[in-house]
Enzyme design. Sequence first.
Site, short mmCIF file in Angstrom:
data_model
loop_
_atom_site.label_atom_id
_atom_site.label_comp_id
_atom_site.label_asym_id
_atom_site.label_seq_id
_atom_site.Cartn_x
_atom_site.Cartn_y
_atom_site.Cartn_z
N HIS A 54 0.95 -1.20 0.14
CA HIS A 54 -0.12 -0.03 0.01
C HIS A 54 0.81 1.24 -0.06
O HIS A 54 2.12 1.21 0.22
CB HIS A 54 -0.92 0.02 1.17
CG HIS A 54 -0.33 0.08 2.30
ND1 HIS A 54 0.56 -0.75 3.04
CD2 HIS A 54 -0.50 0.93 3.59
CE1 HIS A 54 0.83 -0.58 4.39
NE2 HIS A 54 0.30 0.75 4.72
N HIS A 56 1.55 3.76 2.12
CA HIS A 56 2.11 4.81 3.16
C HIS A 56 3.63 4.80 2.90
O HIS A 56 4.14 3.68 2.45
CB HIS A 56 1.81 4.02 4.40
CG HIS A 56 0.36 4.44 4.54
ND1 HIS A 56 -0.56 3.52 5.74
CD2 HIS A 56 -0.61 5.42 4.36
CE1 HIS A 56 -1.64 4.09 5.60
NE2 HIS A 56 -1.89 5.18 4.70
N ASP A 58 6.06 4.50 5.08
CA ASP A 58 6.58 3.26 5.45
C ASP A 58 6.66 1.88 4.68
O ASP A 58 7.33 1.02 5.16
CB ASP A 58 6.51 3.22 7.04
CG ASP A 58 4.86 2.95 7.38
OD1 ASP A 58 4.14 3.37 6.32
OD2 ASP A 58 4.49 1.97 8.09
FE FE Z 1 2.86 0.71 7.82
ZN ZN Z 2 0.16 1.66 6.51
#
Ligand code: FE
Ligand code: ZN
Length: 259
Positions: A54, A56, A58
């Site tokens: 996904h 994000h 990180d």
């Molecule tokens: Fe995460």
């Molecule tokens: Zn996430």
Amino acid sequence: MEIVPVPQLSDNYAYLLIDAETGKGAVVDCAEAAPVLAGVRRHAMRLTAVLGTHHHFDHVGGNTDLLAAVPDLRVYGSADDAPRIPGITHRLRDGDTVEVGSARGRVIMIPAHTSGHVAYYFPDEGVVFTGDTLFAGGCGRLFEGDAAQMMASLARLAALPDDTRVYCGHEYTEKNLRFAATLEPGNRALQGKLAAVESLRRANRPTVPSTIGEEKATNPFLRTDSAELAASVRTRRPDLPAGDRVALFAAVRQLKDRF
Ligand code: FE
Ligand code: ZN
């Protein structure tokens, strides 16, 4: 296929996937390129693909640096998230296939943490990479979806064979299981797993992989059919409508948000 966790940032995991047959491999999620590239060198593998779960930072923050080091990389990610995934080359839909050397993974769309979250399931290897949707002992926060959507996404993962190994995006297991134990103190599988996880963490070792079977036995977000869990939540949320699994799930998610 060998799977090597690579710690990232404070509590993230990237995973190197190494196909023994071809020496080719992939990385699932990359926040920081340097430790991933060091792992690639250490294992004498040829990095050919990035599998992003996904958008994000990180989970994809290292993509640009990886591409600078390995320009012909395939970068997989959800078509729905494509504008938010740096360097994406392959836009994925539910049921699509990803290649890691001679191994084949299947894309399972599991939205709710983000609207374009995907899992990568390798049936022949019996492993699934679940990003920030299914954690060992927990699930991701509902940033771009609601409780019903997260339940449906988790149900797709829970339908995989019980012995499927689960590799998730963060080392959150100990705190997750401590929260779970407040809701199901009588769950012996949960108490046993919490003790095992505490000793792994004391030794500074990863708690991944879990398995789908372990998650069904211990993860409160897969246990909205547990009478003990429902009763525990009701003592804190007496207004909870009876027999409404989605409302129960939403209440568990809210309690965890504040734990
Ligand atoms: Fe995460
Ligand atoms: Zn996430």
